[in-house]
Design a protein around this motif. Sequence first.
Motif, PDB file in Angstrom:
ATOM      1  N   ASP A  24     -12.610 -33.024   0.413  1.00 33.57           N
ATOM      2  CA  ASP A  24     -11.713 -33.711  -0.504  1.00 33.57           C
ATOM      3  C   ASP A  24     -11.802 -33.072  -1.882  1.00 33.57           C
ATOM      4  OD1 ASP A  24     -10.863 -35.823   1.280  1.00 33.57           O
ATOM      5  OD2 ASP A  24     -12.855 -36.697   1.021  1.00 33.57           O
ATOM      6  N   GLU A  25     -10.650 -32.934  -2.535  1.00 32.91           N
ATOM      7  CA  GLU A  25     -10.616 -32.467  -3.920  1.00 32.91           C
ATOM      8  C   GLU A  25     -10.862 -33.678  -4.810  1.00 32.91           C
ATOM      9  OE1 GLU A  25     -10.155 -29.270  -5.035  1.00 32.91           O
ATOM     10  OE2 GLU A  25     -10.192 -28.688  -2.925  1.00 32.91           O
ATOM     11  N   LYS A  50     -15.570 -32.088  -2.724  1.00 34.04           N
ATOM     12  CA  LYS A  50     -16.623 -32.840  -2.048  1.00 34.04           C
ATOM     13  C   LYS A  50     -16.506 -32.565  -0.557  1.00 34.04           C
ATOM     14  CE  LYS A  50     -17.153 -37.374  -0.567  1.00 34.04           C
ATOM     15  NZ  LYS A  50     -16.885 -38.787  -0.699  1.00 34.04           N
ATOM     16  N   MET A  51     -17.616 -32.169   0.040  1.00 33.81           N
ATOM     17  CA  MET A  51     -17.641 -31.894   1.469  1.00 33.81           C
ATOM     18  C   MET A  51     -18.594 -32.895   2.119  1.00 33.81           C
ATOM     19  SD  MET A  51     -17.975 -28.140   3.278  1.00 33.81           S
ATOM     20  CE  MET A  51     -19.239 -27.694   2.165  1.00 33.81           C
ATOM     21  N   ASP A  52     -18.119 -33.610   3.130  1.00 33.71           N
ATOM     22  CA  ASP A  52     -18.939 -34.576   3.852  1.00 33.71           C
ATOM     23  C   ASP A  52     -19.114 -34.059   5.268  1.00 33.71           C
ATOM     24  OD1 ASP A  52     -20.146 -36.696   5.113  1.00 33.71           O
ATOM     25  OD2 ASP A  52     -18.764 -38.208   4.341  1.00 33.71           O
ATOM     26  N   GLU A  57     -23.335 -35.363   1.905  1.00 32.44           N
ATOM     27  CA  GLU A  57     -22.314 -34.990   0.935  1.00 32.44           C
ATOM     28  C   GLU A  57     -22.780 -33.808   0.096  1.00 32.44           C
ATOM     29  OE1 GLU A  57     -21.335 -38.442  -1.360  1.00 32.44           O
ATOM     30  OE2 GLU A  57     -20.183 -39.316   0.269  1.00 32.44           O
ATOM     31  N   THR A  58     -21.884 -32.832  -0.076  1.00 35.88           N
ATOM     32  CA  THR A  58     -22.136 -31.672  -0.908  1.00 35.88           C
ATOM     33  C   THR A  58     -20.974 -31.527  -1.870  1.00 35.88           C
ATOM     34  OG1 THR A  58     -23.243 -30.589   0.943  1.00 35.88           O
ATOM     35  CG2 THR A  58     -22.588 -29.195  -0.883  1.00 35.88           C
TER      36      THR A  58
END
Length: 136
Positions: A24-25, A50-52, A57-58
């Motif tokens: 997600d941006e 955001k990367m899940d 979460e990163t």
Amino acid sequence: MFGGGGMNPRKMKQMMEQMGIDVDEIDATEVVIKLEDGSQLVFGDPDVTKMDARGQETYQVIGEPEEREGSGDSAAAIDESGSDESSGDESGGDEGGIPDGDVEIVAQRTGASEDEARDALEATDGDLAAAIERLE
């Protein structure tokens, strides 16, 4: 990210979805990284992703940071200088050194009231991620 070099972005997104990775941006206006020595790296108008990946979460921050020296306590820095250059919030209304924009971000992300979001931000010295984690 995964060494995709010239890979088609649509195909990359499809592969990530198959692996259970959501990307997600985030519409961030500023990212502040507080360093152990008290200085800060401030990214104005960054690109944040955001990367899940299965609950882990990163966050990826892309931008050019401005280095700021200081005590690491943004409220003290505001009191000493007489102005807050780091908030980027033109509307004012900061109570206790917490920018209204930060309060809105935490409230929006967690569904908490603005008062609860402000209290969480004050308890975490303005740390957005810690305040969000505290309310979730």
